[in-house]
Design a protein around this motif. Structure first.
Motif, PDB file in Angstrom:
ATOM      1  N   HIS A   1      -9.942  28.201 -63.568  1.00  0.00           N
ATOM      2  CA  HIS A   1      -9.054  28.013 -62.424  1.00  0.00           C
ATOM      3  C   HIS A   1      -9.837  28.317 -61.158  1.00  0.00           C
ATOM      4  O   HIS A   1     -10.582  29.296 -61.096  1.00  0.00           O
ATOM      5  CB  HIS A   1      -7.848  28.951 -62.503  1.00  0.00           C
ATOM      6  CG  HIS A   1      -6.963  28.660 -63.670  1.00  0.00           C
ATOM      7  ND1 HIS A   1      -6.010  27.676 -63.647  1.00  0.00           N
ATOM      8  CD2 HIS A   1      -6.909  29.202 -64.908  1.00  0.00           C
ATOM      9  CE1 HIS A   1      -5.405  27.637 -64.807  1.00  0.00           C
ATOM     10  NE2 HIS A   1      -5.928  28.555 -65.603  1.00  0.00           N
TER      11      HIS A   1
ATOM     12  N   ASN B   1       3.795  24.471 -55.641  1.00  0.00           N
ATOM     13  CA  ASN B   1       4.362  25.405 -56.600  1.00  0.00           C
ATOM     14  C   ASN B   1       4.354  26.800 -55.985  1.00  0.00           C
ATOM     15  O   ASN B   1       3.506  27.112 -55.152  1.00  0.00           O
ATOM     16  CB  ASN B   1       3.552  25.388 -57.900  1.00  0.00           C
ATOM     17  CG  ASN B   1       4.283  26.064 -59.042  1.00  0.00           C
ATOM     18  OD1 ASN B   1       5.501  26.042 -59.127  1.00  0.00           O
ATOM     19  ND2 ASN B   1       3.520  26.660 -59.935  1.00  0.00           N
ATOM     20  N   ARG B   2       5.260  27.627 -56.415  1.00  0.00           N
ATOM     21  CA  ARG B   2       5.346  29.005 -55.922  1.00  0.00           C
ATOM     22  C   ARG B   2       4.458  29.905 -56.766  1.00  0.00           C
ATOM     23  O   ARG B   2       4.440  29.826 -57.980  1.00  0.00           O
ATOM     24  CB  ARG B   2       6.792  29.494 -56.019  1.00  0.00           C
ATOM     25  CG  ARG B   2       7.001  30.879 -55.491  1.00  0.00           C
ATOM     26  CD  ARG B   2       8.471  31.274 -55.710  1.00  0.00           C
ATOM     27  NE  ARG B   2       8.770  32.570 -55.164  1.00  0.00           N
ATOM     28  CZ  ARG B   2       8.547  33.721 -55.790  1.00  0.00           C
ATOM     29  NH1 ARG B   2       8.007  33.731 -56.991  1.00  0.00           N
ATOM     30  NH2 ARG B   2       8.865  34.860 -55.224  1.00  0.00           N
ATOM     31  N   HIS B   3       3.707  30.760 -56.087  1.00  0.00           N
ATOM     32  CA  HIS B   3       2.907  31.796 -56.732  1.00  0.00           C
ATOM     33  C   HIS B   3       3.332  33.132 -56.142  1.00  0.00           C
ATOM     34  O   HIS B   3       4.068  33.176 -55.162  1.00  0.00           O
ATOM     35  CB  HIS B   3       1.412  31.588 -56.441  1.00  0.00           C
ATOM     36  CG  HIS B   3       0.807  30.484 -57.238  1.00  0.00           C
ATOM     37  ND1 HIS B   3      -0.143  30.696 -58.184  1.00  0.00           N
ATOM     38  CD2 HIS B   3       1.024  29.151 -57.218  1.00  0.00           C
ATOM     39  CE1 HIS B   3      -0.491  29.544 -58.720  1.00  0.00           C
ATOM     40  NE2 HIS B   3       0.206  28.586 -58.144  1.00  0.00           N
ATOM     41  N   GLU B   4       2.857  34.205 -56.716  1.00  0.00           N
ATOM     42  CA  GLU B   4       3.092  35.530 -56.151  1.00  0.00           C
ATOM     43  C   GLU B   4       1.758  36.211 -55.918  1.00  0.00           C
ATOM     44  O   GLU B   4       0.854  36.130 -56.749  1.00  0.00           O
ATOM     45  CB  GLU B   4       3.941  36.389 -57.094  1.00  0.00           C
ATOM     46  CG  GLU B   4       5.392  36.019 -57.077  1.00  0.00           C
ATOM     47  CD  GLU B   4       6.266  37.020 -57.815  1.00  0.00           C
ATOM     48  OE1 GLU B   4       5.775  38.116 -58.177  1.00  0.00           O
ATOM     49  OE2 GLU B   4       7.438  36.704 -58.030  1.00  0.00           O
ATOM     50  N   SER B   5       1.658  36.892 -54.779  1.00  0.00           N
ATOM     51  CA  SER B   5       0.463  37.670 -54.493  1.00  0.00           C
ATOM     52  C   SER B   5       0.459  38.909 -55.382  1.00  0.00           C
ATOM     53  O   SER B   5       1.433  39.196 -56.081  1.00  0.00           O
ATOM     54  CB  SER B   5       0.433  38.074 -53.019  1.00  0.00           C
ATOM     55  OG  SER B   5       1.475  38.997 -52.749  1.00  0.00           O
TER      56      SER B   5
ATOM     57  N   HIS C   1      -2.847  27.647 -49.598  1.00  0.00           N
ATOM     58  CA  HIS C   1      -3.635  28.038 -50.763  1.00  0.00           C
ATOM     59  C   HIS C   1      -3.718  26.830 -51.695  1.00  0.00           C
ATOM     60  O   HIS C   1      -2.699  26.208 -51.991  1.00  0.00           O
ATOM     61  CB  HIS C   1      -2.907  29.208 -51.433  1.00  0.00           C
ATOM     62  CG  HIS C   1      -3.634  29.856 -52.540  1.00  0.00           C
ATOM     63  ND1 HIS C   1      -4.728  30.650 -52.353  1.00  0.00           N
ATOM     64  CD2 HIS C   1      -3.408  29.824 -53.868  1.00  0.00           C
ATOM     65  CE1 HIS C   1      -5.145  31.088 -53.527  1.00  0.00           C
ATOM     66  NE2 HIS C   1      -4.360  30.592 -54.459  1.00  0.00           N
TER      67      HIS C   1
ATOM     68  N   VAL D   1      -4.973  25.421 -55.489  1.00  0.00           N
ATOM     69  CA  VAL D   1      -5.293  25.854 -56.847  1.00  0.00           C
ATOM     70  C   VAL D   1      -5.820  24.645 -57.623  1.00  0.00           C
ATOM     71  O   VAL D   1      -5.256  23.553 -57.539  1.00  0.00           O
ATOM     72  CB  VAL D   1      -4.036  26.419 -57.549  1.00  0.00           C
ATOM     73  CG1 VAL D   1      -4.328  26.785 -58.993  1.00  0.00           C
ATOM     74  CG2 VAL D   1      -3.499  27.623 -56.788  1.00  0.00           C
TER      75      VAL D   1
ATOM     76  N   HIS E   1      -1.219  22.625 -55.814  1.00  0.00           N
ATOM     77  CA  HIS E   1      -1.971  22.446 -57.057  1.00  0.00           C
ATOM     78  C   HIS E   1      -2.645  21.085 -56.984  1.00  0.00           C
ATOM     79  O   HIS E   1      -1.977  20.046 -57.017  1.00  0.00           O
ATOM     80  CB  HIS E   1      -1.039  22.529 -58.271  1.00  0.00           C
ATOM     81  CG  HIS E   1      -0.674  23.920 -58.622  1.00  0.00           C
ATOM     82  ND1 HIS E   1      -1.144  24.532 -59.756  1.00  0.00           N
ATOM     83  CD2 HIS E   1       0.094  24.831 -57.971  1.00  0.00           C
ATOM     84  CE1 HIS E   1      -0.664  25.773 -59.791  1.00  0.00           C
ATOM     85  NE2 HIS E   1       0.086  25.973 -58.734  1.00  0.00           N
TER      86      HIS E   1
ATOM     87  N   GLN F   1      -9.645  28.561 -56.731  1.00  0.00           N
ATOM     88  CA  GLN F   1      -8.740  28.813 -55.615  1.00  0.00           C
ATOM     89  C   GLN F   1      -9.530  28.755 -54.323  1.00  0.00           C
ATOM     90  O   GLN F   1     -10.642  29.280 -54.258  1.00  0.00           O
ATOM     91  CB  GLN F   1      -8.123  30.205 -55.719  1.00  0.00           C
ATOM     92  CG  GLN F   1      -7.333  30.459 -56.965  1.00  0.00           C
ATOM     93  CD  GLN F   1      -6.814  31.891 -56.985  1.00  0.00           C
ATOM     94  OE1 GLN F   1      -6.389  32.418 -55.972  1.00  0.00           O
ATOM     95  NE2 GLN F   1      -6.864  32.506 -58.145  1.00  0.00           N
TER      96      GLN F   1
ATOM     97  N   ALA G   1       1.658  27.277 -52.929  1.00  0.00           N
ATOM     98  CA  ALA G   1       0.329  26.787 -53.297  1.00  0.00           C
ATOM     99  C   ALA G   1       0.369  25.295 -53.577  1.00  0.00           C
ATOM    100  O   ALA G   1       1.334  24.780 -54.127  1.00  0.00           O
ATOM    101  CB  ALA G   1      -0.192  27.534 -54.519  1.00  0.00           C
TER     102      ALA G   1
END
Length: 101
Positions: free
Chosen positions: A26, A79-83, A51, A53, A93, A28, A91
């Motif tokens: 992966h 898409n939703r990510h979490e820190s 961001h 990905v 993708h 980033q 983010a």
């Protein structure tokens, strides 16, 4: 339902890579987009930092030499990510990335 984004911008955070327990690579990085958009006959400055990905060895080989300031065109889905501290992050993708300069 449809979730497709195409965005052109400059890399503002260099690519970093990790590997999942299943062995999937992966990547980033972040890009900035600045433009002037028309909205109801008015000009509006548009600015976004997002961001990005990536997934897979082919994407790693493509972006591994990207540096801050490179101009890229990225298409993919949001898409939703979490820190790490639980804050939500939006983010992009990447499904296709093209270096423009």
């Amino acid at each position: 339902m449809f979730n497709q984004v195409v965005l052109t911008g400059q890399i503002c955070k260099s690519p970093k890579f990790s590997e999942s327990p299943a062995g999937v690579v992966h990547g980033q990085f972040s890009i900035e987009h600045r433009s002037i958009q028309q909205e109801d006959e008015f000009s509006r400055n548009a600015y976004i930092r997002i961001h990005v990905v990536t997934c897979g060895e082919q994407q790693r080989q493509l972006i591994q030499n990207f540096v801050v300031g490179d101009e890229v065109n990225v298409s993919g889905f949001l898409n939703r990510h979490e820190s790490k501290n639980g804050q939500p992050i939006l983010a992009l993708h990447a499904q296709h990335i093209e270096k423009l300069n």
